[in-house]
Design an enzyme around this catalytic site. Sequence first.
Site: not given
Length: 625
Positions: A25-27
């Site tokens: 996942h990213c932000a």
Amino acid sequence: MSEKQLAEKIVELVGGEENIVSVRHCATRLRIVVSNKDRIEADAVEALDRVKGSFFNSGQYQIILGTGLVNRVYDEVIKITGGAESGEKKETVVYGNRFQRAIRMFSDVFVPIIPVLVATGLFMGLRGLLTQEAVLGIFGMTPESIPQNFLKVTQILTDTAFAFLPALVCWSTFRNFGGNPVIGIVLGLMLVNPALPSAYDVGSGAAEPLVFFGFIKVAGYQGSVLPAFVTGIIGAKFEQWLRRHVPDAVDLIVTPFVTMLVGIVLALFVLGPILHTVESGVLWLVENLLFLPLGIGGLLYGSFGQLLGIFGIHHILNFLEISMLAQDGWNYLNPIGTCGNVAQAGAVLAVAMKARSNKTKQVAYPSCLSALLGITEPAVFGVNLRFVKPFVMAMVGGGVGGFLASLLHLRATGMSITGIPGTLLYLNEQLPFYLLVNVISFAVAFAMTWFFGFHEEDKKADGASSQKTETKEKPVNVLKAFVSGKVIPITEVKDAVFSSKALGDGVAIEPTEQIILAPCDGTVSMIAEGSNHAIGMTLNNGAELLLHIGLDTVSLNGEGFEVFVHENEKVKQGQELMRFDKKGIEAKGLQTTCILVLTNSDEYPDVQLISGVDAVGKETEIVRF
């Protein structure tokens, strides 16, 4: 819908655990690599509560959840998949061309360290604010009167991440390429060991580099990215090769020793000097493009930089931004890129205000706020790209803003936050100009979309397509009686929590039988732990139901309740869910009123409730929505 339930639905709709190769996942986005992308039910995923959109890019199925929520859903997905985040592939799956895979590689390495750099940028901004002469004057102080100990503490907050940046990069690279992350972080720390002359001191002329063999100049790599990145790749691959060839009996001693020895020799004497030169050249080129005269660089990047996100190659900018901040403490890309994001917000607001379709409005209005907070995917993929012209008008707005930002020489103290939160990176004399360029970007994109980017024929297509989508995603749902008895309005329930509709709209039944039935097809999402007096259900379209048996019956601790189903079980309308002891509950002075609540009823404005009739089990319709 809880994070756990959302994670379970996501896993189910992307083809199940067996179809998931890895999860990251990213932000803002959950990034899933799957074995077979044809098994992904994208429409169903996007219809889930709290999901803002999804798309497939660079070999990853990316689900837009937003900041905070993505971290919690990711944790739940990992619990289900049993650790697919490790990067150990269940099978070899290759998506996209080599360039796309290389960009994804950059993303996987740099995304985990971005939150630390964001925090560091905020510390820099706050320190800049607190040490401004005008701010100090409010407290009767001057820059000279600031305690040195205070400055030292702030220096720890602002300098640590970039001083030890090679350690972070090398750790993340080892982790992503299958090496031991601890070896990676030690190799990275070796690149900034205090025994080496500091790169900052060498750059300022305060120190001289070490010279080996008469021509190789060696210094620390504080703030450098590329040498640590390539060292991490080679080191991780070399470690894997050693583990295949070194006998198990001496692997614990030999492999780490040889990996670190070879790794640091290559880094200091071969990779470092070459790659540091390459890195400096790339930065010089980018900065000179941005600083083209008459604001041309800002115009070009503000206009066309928004295309990078569509093709999934925007993560390469992380490397450039990190390098800029590490070199001189300023990020020249952020203010121009922010104008592009805010322009997307202006364009999507114009669409929201002109659109006929409620569906488009429901997506566009929240997308505007999201884009202003720095998350543009809902606006871009959910609205602007779908109608094409609004996206083009946002490019125009971003270009105008970027042009002005370049003329005003705006520069940020950090990275990865834009729009409204991005003001924290400009808490100095630049703040008024930052606000000005973003207001202009928003206004230009809004006006251009209003007058030229969203016409009557677009609205008609919008209404037709949306109506079709609404019919597909939210068909008319019918809830049948979940117990035999007299149906009454929920407002007549003698419990303020239910009668005030604080939990949502619904109906109640004064029961004449003791069997609770499923009012529709769905999945059991919750069973009240310990008391068994309530059951939650989730429908395929995301609607959430609560079946609550009796008032204050939680105090019985499960006595008189027998449940026939379990959590996550799929049930059919009319299926028996539980039995309760009506006489036993009444004997204890408690009421047996059974309540059905549509807990997310605010998402269904056309709920029709039927009361005042005698319910006959699964035959009587009590709710339509």
